[in-house]
Design an enzyme around this catalytic site. Structure first.
Site: not given
Ligand code: NDP
Ligand code: 8X3
Length: 264
Positions: A18, A162, A194
């Protein structure tokens, strides 16, 4: 007939990651909807700034700051016993903390980068889930919202580890749904394309020019767009489970499959 809108009740929402990007905007949105928010990340000062902003804006004790490295089971255990009573029953867990490191082909990639991505995106996500889920099941109430990625759906050069961590998030989300059938717990995977945040700055180890180049000339998604998808999924009536939301900027689409043609 009641619509049983889950938005009516004040909830306790925990958002990991956050301190930046999607997580920060998601925390802002939940606070804006009147919910209590636990904001977690490693950079405590950023979380405290966010708390000051939101407490001031909403004139109440809206935010609880939880400095946390999601890769540490010890820190998560300590968190579970240190949450103040008002924040102790988590209704919504947004598993957002995550990162990509590097874009090299697999045979040249830095192994430490792979370890860190697996530790954060996979281990961090399943640790948070495993620790918070029993309370949700006991209360027969809760929603786990994972932040996956289109990188878990489509291969691209340099996406290697990833993308594989995000494929884990996808399948883990589905398997959670299978396990949790009958408990009333909801599970959702949000799969953005993206989006401009600090993501590329982290991926390219602080190289701002390289990071800026990723977004130059495009109209990427924003953190607000992702927060909107998270909030929408959370606000559906209790009987509706949003399994997956995949979103991309209009300026992004799939490329053709690559073919290595024999020369000469
Ligand atoms: P940012 O880099 O802006 O934010 C990442 C957040 O994750 C930061 O708050 C960071 O906080 C936190 N984080 C990283 N490692 C840890 C850790 N070990 N423990 C706790 N918190 C951690 O990127 P985004 O907002 O873009 O990324 C959020 C999520 O969205 C990630 O899971 C990412 O993979 C995913 N995603 C991003 C896309 C994009 O294009 N931007 C597209 C699709 C998915 P701190 O450093 O303070 O700990
Ligand atoms: C982030 C999106 O395409 O850069 O998960 O991997 S992408």
């Amino acid at each position: 007939m009641t619509n049983n809108k889950s938005t009516k009740k004040v909830k306790t929402v925990m958002v990991t990651g956050a301190s930046s990007g999607f997580g920060l905007e998601t925390a802002r949105r939940f606070a804006g909807e009147g919910h209590r928010v636990i904001v977690a990340a490693r950079r405590k000062e950023r979380l405290e700034t966010l708390k000051r902003e939101l407490d001031e804006e909403f004139g109440r004790d809206t935010v609880f700051v939880m400095p946390l490295d999601v890769t540490s089971e010890e820190q998560i255990d300590a968190m579970m016993t240190s949450l103040p009573e008002a924040f102790s029953e988590i209704d919504v867990l947004v598993n957002n903390a995550g990162l990509a490191l590097g874009l090299e082909p697999a045979h040249e990639a830095n192994l430490d980068d792979w370890h860190r991505m697996v530790d954060t995106n996979i281990k961090g996500l399943y640790l948070m889930t495993r620790k918070i889920l029993p309370g949700m099941v006991e209360r027969r109430h809760g929603h786990i919202i994972n932040i996956g990625s289109i990188a878990g759906n489509y291969a691209y050069p340099g996406g290697n580890a990833y993308g594989a961590t995000k494929a884990f998030v996808k399948q883990f989300t589905r398997n959670l749904r299978a396990d949790l059938l009958g408990t009333r717990i909801r599970v959702t995977n949000i799969e953005p394309g993206l989006a401009e945040t600090e993501f590329s700055l982290v991926r390219f180890d602080g190289d701002k020019n390289k990071a800026d180049d990723v977004y130059k000339g495009t109209e990427p998604l924003t953190a607000e767009d992702i927060a909107e998808a998270v909030i929408w999924a959370a606000q559906q009536p209790q009987h509706v489970n949003i399994n997956t939301i995949e979103l991309m900027p209009t300026s992004q689409a799939w490329a053709a499959l690559a073919i290595d043609k024999i020369q000469g």
